[in-house]
Motif scaffolding. Structure first.
Motif, PDB file in Angstrom:
ATOM      1  N   CYS A  25      47.412  43.634  40.080  1.00  0.00           N
ATOM      2  CA  CYS A  25      47.479  44.569  41.036  1.00  0.00           C
ATOM      3  C   CYS A  25      48.627  44.717  42.130  1.00  0.00           C
ATOM      4  O   CYS A  25      48.803  43.541  42.783  1.00  0.00           O
ATOM      5  CB  CYS A  25      45.903  44.537  41.687  1.00  0.00           C
ATOM      6  SG  CYS A  25      45.815  45.694  43.209  1.00  0.00           S
ATOM      7  N   CYS A  28      47.278  43.582  45.610  1.00  0.00           N
ATOM      8  CA  CYS A  28      46.622  41.988  45.816  1.00  0.00           C
ATOM      9  C   CYS A  28      48.178  41.334  45.872  1.00  0.00           C
ATOM     10  O   CYS A  28      47.961  40.184  46.544  1.00  0.00           O
ATOM     11  CB  CYS A  28      46.130  41.639  44.473  1.00  0.00           C
ATOM     12  SG  CYS A  28      44.327  42.360  44.537  1.00  0.00           S
ATOM     13  N   HIS A  69      39.755  43.029  46.246  1.00  0.00           N
ATOM     14  CA  HIS A  69      40.216  44.104  45.242  1.00  0.00           C
ATOM     15  C   HIS A  69      38.706  44.787  44.745  1.00  0.00           C
ATOM     16  O   HIS A  69      38.227  44.317  44.015  1.00  0.00           O
ATOM     17  CB  HIS A  69      40.734  43.234  44.071  1.00  0.00           C
ATOM     18  CG  HIS A  69      41.132  43.938  42.905  1.00  0.00           C
ATOM     19  ND1 HIS A  69      42.522  44.612  42.737  1.00  0.00           N
ATOM     20  CD2 HIS A  69      40.555  44.204  41.735  1.00  0.00           C
ATOM     21  CE1 HIS A  69      42.497  45.004  41.488  1.00  0.00           C
ATOM     22  NE2 HIS A  69      41.495  45.085  41.012  1.00  0.00           N
ATOM     23  N   HIS A 121      42.058  49.398  43.294  1.00  0.00           N
ATOM     24  CA  HIS A 121      42.161  48.875  44.785  1.00  0.00           C
ATOM     25  C   HIS A 121      41.980  50.140  45.513  1.00  0.00           C
ATOM     26  O   HIS A 121      43.258  50.447  45.859  1.00  0.00           O
ATOM     27  CB  HIS A 121      43.479  47.861  44.559  1.00  0.00           C
ATOM     28  CG  HIS A 121      43.113  46.801  45.866  1.00  0.00           C
ATOM     29  ND1 HIS A 121      43.461  45.705  45.875  1.00  0.00           N
ATOM     30  CD2 HIS A 121      42.559  47.107  47.170  1.00  0.00           C
ATOM     31  CE1 HIS A 121      43.348  44.959  47.032  1.00  0.00           C
ATOM     32  NE2 HIS A 121      42.676  45.563  47.952  1.00  0.00           N
TER      33      HIS A 121
HETATM   34 ZN   LIG Z   1      43.907  44.558  44.182  1.00  0.00          ZN
END
Ligand SMILES: [Zn+2]
Length: 163
Positions: A25, A28, A69, A121
């Motif tokens: 992600c 993240c 997340h 996300h």
């Molecule tokens: Zn994420």
């Protein structure tokens, strides 16, 4: 012209759609970054951070991202959800001071069908708007010509959020 009313549907962030983009992600990944300027992060809060959109619809286009997340708003704690709203208010104030817009868009696209660029996300878009956005920036193909570069935007917004 739903384009004018849902600009964030067209707003993507660096690498998200690149064929060689990492599977991990992007948000993240940015959260773990050590250099905030390179990562385009303008603010780090308790449960959320604020990041510039690398492909802004207008100058000053930011996203408020929870550390968690999560793909659905209902998965966030009440505290995190409240922080997103608090930071939205704060960003609205900062954008009004710095860019003197005629209006402000604040919104989330939850899920691909709703237009999310990064659907795993969730994040809140906040961007200043002007009555004549179409004149404010010219669009050549897919390239937007914005009067301010990202490093200048990063400098201005991160400074404003510190004061
Ligand atoms: Zn994420």
């Amino acid at each position: 012209m739903d384009y004018l009313f849902t600009p964030w549907r067209y707003a993507y962030i660096t690498g998200a759609h690149h064929p060689n983009a990492p599977k991990e992600c992007l948000f993240c990944d940015r959260l773990k970054a050590t250099g905030d300027e390179a990562a385009l992060i303008v603010y780090r809060g308790k449960n959320c951070f604020i990041i510039l959109n690398a492909y802004p619809y207008t100058n000053g286009h930011v996203m408020i991202v929870p550390h968690q997340h999560a793909s659905e708003l209902n998965k966030l704690s009440a505290e995190t959800a409240a922080e997103i709203m608090h930071l939205s208010q704060r960003m609205e104030r900062v954008l009004r001071e710095l860019y003197h817009p005629d209006g402000v868009n604040i919104g989330m696209n939850i899920g691909k069908a709703a237009g999310a660029g990064i659907d795993q996300h969730l994040h809140m878009h906040v961007l200043p708007r002007w009555v004549a956005d179409a004149n404010f920036m010219s669009v050549i193909g897919e390239t937007r010509m914005l009067p301010e570069t990202l490093d200048v935007t990063w400098e201005r917004i991160s400074k404003a959020l510190k004061s």
